[in-house]
Design a protein around this motif. Structure first.
Motif, PDB file in Angstrom:
ATOM      1  N   ASP A  87       0.828  -1.210   0.000  1.00  0.00           N
ATOM      2  CA  ASP A  87       0.000   0.000   0.000  1.00  0.00           C
ATOM      3  C   ASP A  87       0.861   1.257   0.000  1.00  0.00           C
ATOM      4  O   ASP A  87       0.592   2.220  -0.730  1.00  0.00           O
ATOM      5  N   ILE A 116      -4.595  -0.512  -5.007  1.00  0.00           N
ATOM      6  CA  ILE A 116      -4.343  -1.078  -3.681  1.00  0.00           C
ATOM      7  C   ILE A 116      -5.159  -2.346  -3.477  1.00  0.00           C
ATOM      8  O   ILE A 116      -4.649  -3.373  -3.019  1.00  0.00           O
ATOM      9  N   ASN A 120      -3.634  -6.143  -3.210  1.00  0.00           N
ATOM     10  CA  ASN A 120      -3.917  -6.876  -1.970  1.00  0.00           C
ATOM     11  C   ASN A 120      -4.520  -8.248  -2.251  1.00  0.00           C
ATOM     12  O   ASN A 120      -4.411  -9.167  -1.425  1.00  0.00           O
TER      13      ASN A 120
END
Length: 210
Positions: A87, A116, A120
């Motif tokens: 991030d 992001i 992830n």
């Protein structure tokens, strides 16, 4: 030279002239070209290490299947990937966009949030594979720039990345080595310099829909 003539001139050099050293101006062109290389999302998960210390090149040669080009080249380029694309890394990229382009947060936020969330969802191996793909883009770009600048080069996968990482202490820099590119000037007696290129006929490598 025209770009086609330059690409016909280039080849994977097997023997460098160790007495011929690239100028700082030539190296500067390559550094700038590397930094201008296209990467996915513009995230630049790649870093270039430039080695011109001859003792270090000699040490790295032993971890490169003793290929002479690593030691004899004027400079040794080592293409690396970032260990952490998280991030914070993505947010730093968008801060750079904001500072350089003065783009408002409300415009940047949706894309930043998308990236992001997307990263992830990826595994560590998936991100590593993605980053390595960007390294190949960067090397391809530099091979073309080298040809245009009449700088000889020899792209290499034949080395021990773990050894390079240890010798150069890359883990402390958050990096892993992926590819190696010795650069400099070909030796006068490199027999491969005069060999004809072996390529498929154009019609066998290009498909056109008209």
């Amino acid at each position: 030279m025209s770009i086609i003539n330059a690409l016909e001139w280039r080849y994977a050099v097997k023997k460098f002239d160790p007495k011929k050293i690239l100028s700082k101006e030539k190296v500067s062109v390559l550094k700038k070209a590397f930094n201008l290389t296209a990467t996915s999302y513009g995230l630049q998960p790649v870093k270039l290490i430039i080695v011109s210390n001859k003792e270090l090149q000699k040490t790295l040669k032993a971890s490169s299947w003793n290929q002479a080009q690593v030691e004899d080249a004027s400079h040794l380029l080592i293409f690396c990937i970032e260990n952490e694309i998280d991030d914070a890394y993505i947010k730093k990229y968008f801060e750079r966009v904001k500072n350089i382009r003065n783009t408002p947060d409300e415009i940047l936020a949706p894309f930043q949030n998308f990236l992001i969330e997307d990263f992830n969802r990826k595994t560590t191996e998936e991100i590593k594979h993605w980053a390595k793909n960007q390294v190949y883009l960067a090397m391809g770009n530099l091979l073309t720039v080298c040809a245009l600048e009449e700088i000889d080069a020899c792209p290499m996968e034949g080395f021990l990345p773990e050894d390079y990482d240890k010798i150069l202490k890359l883990d402390a820099k958050g990096l892993k080595s992926v590819l190696v590119l010795p650069i400099g000037y070909r030796a006068d007696d490199d027999m491969f310099a005069e060999l004809k290129k072996v390529r498929k006929p154009l019609q066998d490598s290009v498909i056109e829909f008209e």
